[in-house]
Design a protein around this motif. Structure first.
Motif, PDB file in Angstrom:
ATOM      1  N   UNK A  25       0.824  -1.209   0.000  1.00  0.00           N
ATOM      2  CA  UNK A  25       0.000   0.000   0.000  1.00  0.00           C
ATOM      3  C   UNK A  25       0.859   1.262   0.000  1.00  0.00           C
ATOM      4  N   UNK A  26       2.152   1.123  -0.310  1.00  0.00           N
ATOM      5  CA  UNK A  26       3.095   2.241  -0.418  1.00  0.00           C
ATOM      6  C   UNK A  26       3.349   2.934   0.916  1.00  0.00           C
ATOM      7  N   UNK A  27       3.247   2.192   2.012  1.00  0.00           N
ATOM      8  CA  UNK A  27       3.571   2.734   3.327  1.00  0.00           C
ATOM      9  C   UNK A  27       4.769   1.997   3.910  1.00  0.00           C
ATOM     10  N   UNK A  28       5.421   2.665   4.859  1.00  0.00           N
ATOM     11  CA  UNK A  28       6.503   2.048   5.619  1.00  0.00           C
ATOM     12  C   UNK A  28       5.943   1.706   6.995  1.00  0.00           C
ATOM     13  N   UNK A  29       6.021   0.454   7.375  1.00  0.00           N
ATOM     14  CA  UNK A  29       5.417   0.025   8.635  1.00  0.00           C
ATOM     15  C   UNK A  29       6.183   0.585   9.830  1.00  0.00           C
ATOM     16  N   UNK A  30       5.534   0.676  10.990  1.00  0.00           N
ATOM     17  CA  UNK A  30       6.251   1.084  12.207  1.00  0.00           C
ATOM     18  C   UNK A  30       7.451   0.188  12.498  1.00  0.00           C
ATOM     19  N   UNK A  31       7.323  -1.115  12.221  1.00  0.00           N
ATOM     20  CA  UNK A  31       8.452  -2.015  12.474  1.00  0.00           C
ATOM     21  C   UNK A  31       9.648  -1.638  11.603  1.00  0.00           C
ATOM     22  N   UNK A  58      11.965  11.762   1.739  1.00  0.00           N
ATOM     23  CA  UNK A  58      11.796  12.505   2.994  1.00  0.00           C
ATOM     24  C   UNK A  58      10.419  12.257   3.597  1.00  0.00           C
ATOM     25  N   UNK A  59       9.383  12.282   2.761  1.00  0.00           N
ATOM     26  CA  UNK A  59       8.021  12.120   3.270  1.00  0.00           C
ATOM     27  C   UNK A  59       7.791  10.716   3.819  1.00  0.00           C
ATOM     28  N   UNK A  60       8.281   9.713   3.121  1.00  0.00           N
ATOM     29  CA  UNK A  60       8.047   8.333   3.529  1.00  0.00           C
ATOM     30  C   UNK A  60       8.887   7.931   4.735  1.00  0.00           C
ATOM     31  N   UNK A  61      10.069   8.537   4.867  1.00  0.00           N
ATOM     32  CA  UNK A  61      10.992   8.196   5.959  1.00  0.00           C
ATOM     33  C   UNK A  61      11.244   9.428   6.824  1.00  0.00           C
ATOM     34  N   UNK A  62      10.178  10.137   7.153  1.00  0.00           N
ATOM     35  CA  UNK A  62      10.313  11.425   7.838  1.00  0.00           C
ATOM     36  C   UNK A  62      11.006  11.309   9.186  1.00  0.00           C
ATOM     37  N   UNK A  63      10.860  10.176   9.857  1.00  0.00           N
ATOM     38  CA  UNK A  63      11.455  10.020  11.182  1.00  0.00           C
ATOM     39  C   UNK A  63      12.731   9.184  11.152  1.00  0.00           C
ATOM     40  N   UNK A  64      13.311   9.011   9.962  1.00  0.00           N
ATOM     41  CA  UNK A  64      14.559   8.263   9.812  1.00  0.00           C
ATOM     42  C   UNK A  64      15.623   9.218   9.289  1.00  0.00           C
ATOM     43  N   UNK A 297       9.802  -4.973  19.405  1.00  0.00           N
ATOM     44  CA  UNK A 297       8.650  -4.282  18.825  1.00  0.00           C
ATOM     45  C   UNK A 297       8.964  -2.798  18.784  1.00  0.00           C
ATOM     46  N   UNK A 298       8.642  -2.148  17.665  1.00  0.00           N
ATOM     47  CA  UNK A 298       8.938  -0.721  17.519  1.00  0.00           C
ATOM     48  C   UNK A 298       7.637   0.069  17.475  1.00  0.00           C
TER      49      UNK A 298
END
Length: 298
Positions: A25-31, A58-64, A297-298
């Motif tokens: 679904x074009x998302x990056x999971x919390x894990x 940047x948008x998909x990995x905003x917290x990385x 677990x993340x």
């Protein structure tokens, strides 16, 4: 971007996004997000090689916080993930770009064209006359991509700007005709990639890039820039990852594919993980590089 990989770094991890780190679904999971943060915080030299641009990364990995340059637009650029500055440019030959746009206009096919004006990148779109064109625009708009802009005159654009990518979306039943047109016009002077659009069923995406605009050439340039001579761990799922897999052929290198990967990728893989929809790549990297973190677990 905060650090560089030194010559003794072991290994350099390079991950594709769509079909690899991203779920269907074009998302990056919390894990996967948590795994990437843990790997980077532990000193693993990790970066991204994707057909997407820096704004999408940047948008998909905003917290990385990615510590190294990224490979974007399938290898057309090697860029700073924070500023978007390009360290490597691989553009289309201007004569090819001009001929292709003229041919597409004559055939009634609406392209989207990524260009460089000497200062900034632009993703130029037309009137969005098809479902495929609208999907492409809306996907970028949903990620607040600042490069999007309407272009009323593609012929002038390709004669006045550096052209990085000419992309077209056609119904699946017209894909053979589009492939023939691209091959005829480009005549081996561009790299042509076709892929069925899993996010917009019924449509096939084509991209025309410069001859050096692939992930293999870009990975070589990236390693030179960051001074990396150690082993590679490359992770990918589709045909545009083949040049990266073919570059990672030293005895210590590993070519890692999720189970959902294209058969040609699976044939070259040294390791096959669980599918992207169960975070196979992230779980594999944690198990191999930080085994004490694999079950967190993340």
């Amino acid at each position: 971007m905060t650090s560089a990989a030194g010559p003794d770094a072991s290994p350099l991890v390079v991950c594709d996004l769509d079909g690899t780190l991203l779920r269907s679904d074009a998302t990056v999971s919390p894990y996967t997000r948590g795994a990437l943060r843990r790997l980077i915080a532990s000193g693993v030299a990790l970066t991204i090689a994707t057909a997407r641009g820096v704004p999408s990364i940047r948008a998909l990995l905003a917290d990385v916080e990615l510590p190294l340059p990224v490979v974007e637009l399938g290898g057309a650029y090697v860029s700073d993930p924070d500023t978007g500055e390009h360290f490597v440019h691989h553009t289309l030959d201007r004569a090819v770009a001009v001929a292709l746009v003229d041919a597409l206009e004559a055939a009634g096919i609406e392209p989207a064209i990524t260009s460089w004006d000497g200062t900034a990148d632009h993703v130029n779109h037309g009137p969005l006359s098809t479902d495929g064109a609208r999907w492409f625009h809306d996907e970028k708009a949903a990620l607040n991509d600042p490069r999007l802009r309407y272009c009323a005159d593609f012929r002038t654009l390709v004669r006045t700007h550096d052209i990085v990518l000419i992309r077209l979306s056609v119904p699946d039943e017209d894909a053979d005709h589009a492939a023939e047109l691209l091959d005829t016009v480009c005549g081996g002077r561009a790299q042509i990639l076709a892929v069925s659009n899993g996010y917009c069923p019924g449509w096939t995406e084509f991209g025309a890039h410069g001859l050096l605009a692939d992930k293999g050439h870009a990975l070589r340039a990236l390693r030179t820039r960051v001074g990396h001579t150690g082993p590679l761990m490359v992770c990918g799922d589709h045909l545009n990852d083949l040049p990266m897999f073919r570059h990672a052929t030293a005895p210590a290198d590993r070519r890692i594919a999720p189970a959902n990967a294209h058969p040609d990728i699976l044939a070259l893989a040294t390791d096959v993980t669980e599918p992207n929809d169960t975070d196979g790549i992230a779980r594999f990297l944690l198990t191999e590089l930080l085994p004490e973190s694999a079950e967190l677990a993340f």
